[in-house]
Design an enzyme around this catalytic site. Structure first.
Site, mmCIF file in Angstrom:
data_model
loop_
_atom_site.group_PDB
_atom_site.id
_atom_site.type_symbol
_atom_site.label_atom_id
_atom_site.label_comp_id
_atom_site.label_asym_id
_atom_site.label_seq_id
_atom_site.Cartn_x
_atom_site.Cartn_y
_atom_site.Cartn_z
ATOM 1 C CG HIS A 106 -50.783 124.562 -41.750
ATOM 2 N ND1 HIS A 106 -49.514 124.128 -42.004
ATOM 3 C CD2 HIS A 106 -50.683 125.371 -40.655
ATOM 4 C CE1 HIS A 106 -48.679 124.633 -41.100
ATOM 5 N NE2 HIS A 106 -49.353 125.403 -40.281
ATOM 6 C CG HIS A 177 -49.492 122.861 -36.263
ATOM 7 N ND1 HIS A 177 -49.331 123.698 -35.189
ATOM 8 C CD2 HIS A 177 -49.161 123.595 -37.360
ATOM 9 C CE1 HIS A 177 -48.943 124.884 -35.616
ATOM 10 N NE2 HIS A 177 -48.831 124.847 -36.939
ATOM 11 C CD GLU A 317 -45.570 123.576 -37.713
ATOM 12 O OE1 GLU A 317 -46.071 123.768 -38.820
ATOM 13 O OE2 GLU A 317 -45.389 124.481 -36.893
ATOM 14 C CB ILE A 511 -0.436 100.824 -28.455
ATOM 15 C CG1 ILE A 511 -1.818 101.481 -28.393
ATOM 16 C CG2 ILE A 511 0.406 101.443 -29.566
ATOM 17 C CD1 ILE A 511 -1.815 102.940 -27.979
ATOM 18 N N PRO A 560 2.166 104.817 -20.466
ATOM 19 C CG PRO A 560 0.860 104.206 -18.626
ATOM 20 C CD PRO A 560 1.750 103.643 -19.683
ATOM 21 C CG ASP A 612 1.387 112.007 -33.184
ATOM 22 O OD1 ASP A 612 1.297 112.845 -34.103
ATOM 23 O OD2 ASP A 612 0.397 111.500 -32.617
HETATM 24 C C1 GAL Z 1 -47.208 127.333 -38.337
HETATM 25 C C2 GAL Z 1 -46.946 128.492 -39.208
HETATM 26 C C3 GAL Z 1 -47.283 129.733 -38.424
HETATM 27 C C4 GAL Z 1 -48.724 129.700 -37.994
HETATM 28 C C5 GAL Z 1 -49.023 128.403 -37.321
HETATM 29 C C6 GAL Z 1 -50.479 128.225 -37.023
HETATM 30 O O1 GAL Z 1 -46.852 126.165 -38.952
HETATM 31 O O2 GAL Z 1 -45.638 128.509 -39.660
HETATM 32 O O3 GAL Z 1 -46.972 130.892 -39.134
HETATM 33 O O4 GAL Z 1 -49.540 129.877 -39.114
HETATM 34 O O5 GAL Z 1 -48.583 127.315 -38.066
HETATM 35 O O6 GAL Z 1 -50.965 129.199 -36.155
#
Ligand code: GAL
Length: 669
Positions: A106, A177, A317, A511, A560, A612
């Protein structure tokens, strides 16, 4: 409306501001300039009560103390892991911080998630935060300007737009996140949320969450392509190698609809049955890391006195796949100098009805999208459903959608009160007992017209084959009959000219009338019979059924199935027909007395037939038409052109939307 207030101060004394966007419905989103953190998302539940669906804190200190959990934060430059904390661009090696064992996570400690962004734009429903990141910041090459625009509209769509521009080739794959729980995080456990991930492939990882190779097909616990209760996923923990590697769900999924052209497509959904709130995550990024909060500390004190713990909430994410800087099998997160990279992720919140599709496979075996339906409901789609499973599967649903899975009076009687609507994935309504639905006050809709062109087209495919005999001649040529022939031309069976031939059309809805138009283009004479007299084009004449049977060379059915029309073409009707007449049925099997038609074909009374549809579908091996002479049979495909099935799904979604908005559209009840 955008409002702001002081949230807290950093230990250096800098002010941290909280921006709140409140929309017309009173729903709101709060964003901190510190770390671009989404602090709250308050959206209405099914009763209109505002529910906070993300984890967060009342003060800055818990965000700082728990910085390795990235609560609500904007993370980057590169979200998730880079193996060995190293990568190279254009032959130059770069080392970044090992802040997750031997790996980089990250963007490293002290990255955007811990920095105050500058507000560079504000509007009534948005705020934009910008960070300047110098060359080699956190070890990444190039000076990067990055901004995140948070927009929250009146329809409860929270749109995050990430923009990045750098002066060197560099990595750019940020994410947000936030930890979500659609039942409200105060409930403590995400297990009661249902999840759906729109991905056929995921990235397998080792015990350090580092990819082990390329993509693999989702299977076992990670196959969440259908709505799945999260506690059912966690139950598989002891036996599922992928869950074990990730300590739960902590995997990147390859979003099925990803185009690479900037199209924003659905990636995942989360639903809480207690609130009725569904979140849809849509993005133009290729991957989505789904992380089930496996490392949330137990007993963590959150907003408003809430206590969080392991798996209280789940993250979605959107990003490039983990370790993509080092893996050519994944899309590249490298941006070019001066390029303006724009990534968009939309989190939409609604409280949709639940619809169960009983037999979706014939409509969509995977070649087209159910997206129109996902937009209006929480669709649970089954490929096929046996009669004994119907009640179990529709339990708790607001709506049932069926094509040919039969809803008998007995089944309808047992439906729970919640079920207010049956939507047909067809024009014909013979799969449901309309009376039984009426008695329970359940609405019924069909989809007229979606396959008009296709049924008319197949009708003429049959007529042309039976009259022109293309396949028959092609067979003869391929068998060598032409190469061995004395003449430049030969026929294996008489060819009939359509012009001047009389076509009898029984049933004159959309039709029937389209078939009439095409027949007129072929200069055929047309006789029409239907329940009520219709205005016909030139060259077509309305007649009684008997006259039509007597005078037509070719008869085609476009009406029908009902008690009155069952066995419309039986031995009596056939006896009235011209010798050698041709019969076409693209409507419903039981319109024909199959034994009588087969007998007439075998005796030569009928010159040919094209069907059909059959009495029973799929037919039993003993179906008399399967072995009848001059009988062309297709497996109920008149509606199956891709364009028609796309129209069908769109129309079913429209019917459902209309019903839940209190409007009447295509109602049969
Ligand atoms: C996620 C990641 C996890 C953990 C988390 C943060 O994106 O995949 O393994 O690190 O963030 O706690």
């Amino acid at each position: 409306m955008l409002s702001k207030k002081i949230f807290d101060y950093t230990k250096e004394g800098r002010t941290v501001t909280c921006y709140r966007i409140t929309n017309k419905t009173g729903a709101s989103v709060e964003v901190l300039d510190y770390g671009g953190i989404i602090r709250s998302v308050l959206v209405p539940d099914r009763e209109g009560k505002m529910t906070d669906v993300v984890i967060g804190f009342d003060r800055l200190s818990p965000y700082i103390k728990n910085r390795d959990a990235y609560y609500g934060a904007f993370v980057g430059r590169f979200a998730n892991r880079i193996a060995g904390a190293r990568f190279s661009i254009d032959g130059v090696d770069y080392e970044v911080e090992k802040n997750n064992g031997e790996n980089h996570l990250h963007g490293g400690n002290g990255s955007f998630s811990e920095r105050i962004g500058k507000v560079t734009d504000e509007s009534d429903n948005s705020v934009t935060l910008t960070w300047e990141s110098p060359d080699m910041d956190q070890g990444y090459p190039g000076a990067l300007t990055v901004s995140v625009r948070y927009e929250f509209d009146d329809k409860n769509n929270l749109t995050l737009k990430y923009t990045g521009t750098a002066d060197k080739r560099t990595l750019f794959s940020p994410t947000n996140h936030s930890y979500f729980n659609m039942n409200g995080p105060s409930r403590g456990f995400i297990g009661d949320n249902e999840i759906k991930i729109h991905a056929n492939k995921f990235v397998p990882v080792d015990g350090d969450c580092i990819p082990t190779g390329s993509f693999a097909t989702v299977k076992g616990a990670l196959d969440m392509r259908r709505w799945t209760l999260l506690s059912d996923v966690f139950k598989k923990e002891d036996s599922d190698v992928n869950l074990q590697a990730g300590s739960g769900i902590d995997h990147s999924f390859a979003i099925k609809g990803y185009t690479g052209d900037g199209d924003i497509v659905r990636a995942a959904e989360l639903y809480g049955a207690n609130t009725g709130i569904r979140m849809s995550v849509c993005t133009n990024l290729p991957g989505i890391q789904v992380y089930s909060g496996n490392f949330i500390k137990d007993g963590l004190k959150g907003k408003l006195g809430q206590i969080y713990g392991r798996r209280s909430a789940i993250c979605f994410e959107t990003q490039y796949h983990p370790d993509s800087p080092n893996r050519s099998a994944f899309q590249s997160p490298v941006i070019e100098p001066g390029e303006k990279a724009v990534y968009t992720t939309v989190y939409s919140f609604d409280t949709p009805p639940k619809a169960v599709v009983l037999d979706g496979y014939t409509t969509n075996s995977g070649d087209i999208s159910w997206e129109p339906l996902y937009k209006v409901c929480r669709a649970v789609i089954y490929d096929r459903t046996t009669p004994k499973d119907i009640l179990k599967r529709v339990k708790g649903a607001d709506a049932i959608i069926t094509n040919k899975a039969v809803l008998t009076a007995d089944i309808i009687k047992e439906l729970d009160e919640k079920c207010r609507y049956v939507g047909l994935l067809s024009t014909g309504a013979n799969a449901v007992d309309i009376e039984a639905l009426r008695e329970k006050g359940i609405a019924l809709t069909n989809v007229p017209g979606y396959s008009t062109e296709d049924v008319a087209q197949l009708t003429f495919a049959f007529i042309l084959e039976l009259c022109q005999k293309v396949a028959l001649h092609d067979d003869a040529v391929k068998r060598g009959e032409w190469t061995g022939s004395d003449d430049f031309s030969f026929t294996v069976s008489p060819i009939t000219e359509l012009a001047g031939t009389t076509l009898g059309i029984i049933g004159y809805g959309a039709i029937g009338s389209r078939v009439c138009e095409i027949a007129r283009a072929f200069h055929m004479k047309v006789l029409v019979h239907s329940r009520s007299e219709k205005i016909l084009p030139e060259g077509a004449r309305f007649v009684t059924k008997n006259e039509l049977l007597k005078k037509s060379d070719i008869i085609t059915l476009h009406l029908p199935l009902s008690e009155e029309t069952q066995h419309l073409i039986d031995a009596d009707a056939i006896s009235m027909m011209k010798d050698g007449a041709i019969l076409i049925n693209t409507a419903r099997g039981p319109l024909l007395d199959e034994q009588a038609v087969a007998d007439a074909l075998n005796s030569g009374k009928l010159g040919g037939a094209g069907v059909d549809v059959l009495d029973k579908e799929p037919p039993s091996a003993g179906d008399p038409l399967l072995s009848a002479k001059n009988c062309l049979i297709t497996p109920h495909i008149a509606w199956a052109a891709q364009a028609a099935r796309i129209r069908l799904i769109e129309a079913v979604a429209k019917n459902l939307t209309a019903f839940f908005a209190g409007r009447k559209l295509n109602r049969l009840d």
